[in-house]
Design an enzyme around this catalytic site. Structure first.
Site, PDB file in Angstrom:
ATOM      1  N   TYR A  12       0.052   1.022  -6.147  1.00  0.00           N
ATOM      2  CA  TYR A  12       1.198   2.002  -6.283  1.00  0.00           C
ATOM      3  C   TYR A  12       1.292   2.995  -5.233  1.00  0.00           C
ATOM      4  CZ  TYR A  12       5.035   3.938  -9.344  1.00  0.00           C
ATOM      5  OH  TYR A  12       6.374   4.486  -9.860  1.00  0.00           O
TER       6      TYR A  12
ATOM      7  N   GLU B  48       7.018   1.417   1.491  1.00  0.00           N
ATOM      8  CA  GLU B  48       8.455   1.564   1.162  1.00  0.00           C
ATOM      9  C   GLU B  48       8.945   2.691   2.239  1.00  0.00           C
ATOM     10  OE1 GLU B  48       9.621   1.759  -2.945  1.00  0.00           O
ATOM     11  OE2 GLU B  48       8.154   0.040  -3.516  1.00  0.00           O
TER      12      GLU B  48
END
Lengths: 291, 246
Positions: B168, B175
């Site tokens: 995660y 990103e």
């Protein structure tokens, strides 16, 4: 924590809440939610102790409903914000717009008209909250007020920014578009006002009043077609305002209002169907014939 | 039981006194469809994983591997939009809003950032989030497949609720770095931006929008991460107890 109260069997839950408030001053009655079981539904204030009693001792569970605010305060705050915020943008505060462009001074009349209409809308809402609506003494959680205010104030800032911007482009069809939309806006405002007055009269007549009926006033004739004409006129106002200013953000705001009002109208319509069965059946909820 | 994204799949999102919803469960036809859907998605992301490995072996370096898996990535990540419909039609017991939010953020990154800003496709940060997504999705979709068939191996359940601890943050870093890398090119080209004056009195600055998106990670990421940690403790300890009691 456990509190023991002695109450007369004929007293209501509201009396229990008042006693609780005396014992613990920070839990005022509207903030307290009482339940019969740990995660059960909240009991109404008007319920009699006698109707709940199985034995001489009843156990009630307490939930903190959060900071509460009265409906009047709620609406006054929610409507005063946009009124003032729009005016701040209208007078073109130096921090918002570029000063050089702002001082060019020519502003299309529709900008002034838009300001007038916007203020009219919110002043009308404020006056109705103060003098027309028979708001119950009820309360609502503070969170709801913050959410509502954030929505209204946020969108008002956004639309006011574009309408009062030095580079604002007036509507494509010129004066005709503006006049037509302004007329529609004023009619919707008047209609909304008369409907609210009619609804307030019905509320005054008591809880078992009948569905408001149209009078000699042509604006109330919408009662024949829909069960919630106040929402109809409200979205009519905003759509007219969108056409009048030809501003996309206003259109987005109007669209969201349509969705919100539709949800509210649907709920109210269902309520009316239960209470006033025969009359309301042929009516639409908010938009004649369609919905 | 095909739930939504990496953010938990149960109806208990802790919003006060909500009665626990009795899950009706999808019918036989819906279950068959969901099994097919999840198998196809698992296969798709395996294709992407294999594509990455092959490209790495062929090129000898891990730079610019995006081009070798561009098409399957776009296809299968966009296919995840169907999951929103699954929730909307009730064949999956997840919240529509939560699923929509998660899928849209992925699709946004795939199309509105990586595809639209071509200069960013050679960045290493793209590889970072693609790898994180690939591993996560393969495990997630196989988890759903096995759950639907009522035959879930403990390894998959463990993997789903443990590997996210590393994947995660890895994905989020990839990103954020990609969006950050895209910023100067967006500013330069005025991509997806409208400025005043125009007929409808509207303006939109994609550059500012991207910055706001980056800022929004700050409150959202910790919440989702700790939610998953909480789910992990619940699910894995529940299995432990279940095993002990047998």
């Amino acid at each position: 924590f456990c509190f023991l109260f002695q109450v007369a069997p004929s007293s209501t839950l509201l009396d229990v809440k008042h006693k609780f408030h005396k014992a613990c001053p920070q839990w005022y009655p509207s903030r307290v939610g009482l339940q019969l079981e740990c995660n059960g539904p909240y009991l109404k204030d008007s319920i009699n102790i006698q109707s709940l009693a199985v034995s001489s001792i009843i156990t009630l569970y307490f939930t903190d409903l959060g900071q509460q605010v009265g409906w009047t305060t709620f609406f006054l705050t929610e409507y005063t914000g946009p009124l003032l915020i729009y005016l701040l943008f209208y007078i073109r505060l130096s921090t918002i717009y570029d000063q050089v462009e702002s001082t060019k001074n020519f502003r299309h009349p529709v900008v002034h008209l838009a300001c007038f209409c916007h203020c009219l809308h919110y002043i009308r809402h404020l006056l109705e909250t103060l003098f027309v609506h028979k708001l119950s003494g009820g309360h609502t959680p503070l969170k709801n007020m913050i959410k509502g205010c954030a929505f209204y104030w946020g969108f008002t800032s956004w639309i006011a920014y574009y309408i009062n911007h030095p580079q604002y482009t007036p509507p494509s069809f010129g004066h005709r578009q503006v006049s037509f939309a302004a007329l529609a806006f004023l009619m919707c405002e008047a209609g909304n006002h008369f409907i609210n007055v009619a609804l307030a009269h019905e509320n005054h007549a008591g809880s078992k009043g009948c569905f408001p009926s149209p009078t000699y006033n042509p604006f109330t004739w919408l009662f024949l077609l829909v069960s919630c004409p106040n929402y109809t006129y409200e979205i009519g106002s905003w759509i007219s305002f969108t056409v009048m200013t030809q501003t996309l953000p206003v259109g987005i705001f109007a669209f969201l209002m349509v969705i919100q009002m539709s949800l509210w109208a649907q709920k109210k319509h269902k309520l009316y169907l239960k209470r006033f069965h025969p009359e309301v059946r042929r009516k639409a909820a908010m938009i004649p014939i369609i919905f | 039981m095909a739930g939504s994204g990496s953010g938990g799949s149960r109806a208990d999102n802790g919003y006060g006194s909500q009665q626990p919803r009795r899950r009706k469960g999808p019918g036989a036809l819906a279950t068959a469809y969901l099994v097919i859907y999840n198998v196809v998605m698992t296969a798709g992301w395996l294709v992407i994983a294999v594509g990455l490995v092959r490209a790495y072996l062929a090129k000898g370096s891990y730079h610019s591997l995006y081009y070798s898996i561009e098409k399957p990535l776009k296809f299968f990540q966009t296919g995840a939009l169907l999951e929103i419909l699954h929730c909307a039609f009730g064949i999956v017991p997840s919240s529509v809003v939560l699923t929509a939010f998660q899928v849209m953020s992925r699709v946004f990154l795939t199309w509105a950032v990586t595809h639209s800003v071509k200069e960013v496709q050679t960045e290493d940060s793209v590889l970072l989030f693609v790898v994180a997504w690939t591993i996560t999705e393969i495990i997630r979709y196989s988890f759903y497949t096995f759950s639907l068939l009522n035959h879930l191996p403990y390894l998959i359940k463990w993997a789903r609720y443990t590997l996210f601890i590393v994947l995660y943050p890895m994905g989020v870093s990839g990103e954020l770095l990609t969006i950050y890398a895209a910023l100067p090119f967006v500013r330069q080209s005025g991509l997806y931006s409208i400025s005043l004056p125009n007929k409808y009195n509207f303006s939109f600055d994609y550059y500012t929008f991207l910055i706001l998106v980056m800022i929004s990670y700050i409150p959202i990421f910790p919440q989702l991460y700790f939610h998953m940690l909480h789910q992990r403790r619940k699910v894995l300890s529940h299995t432990e107890e279940h095993k002990k009691s047998e």
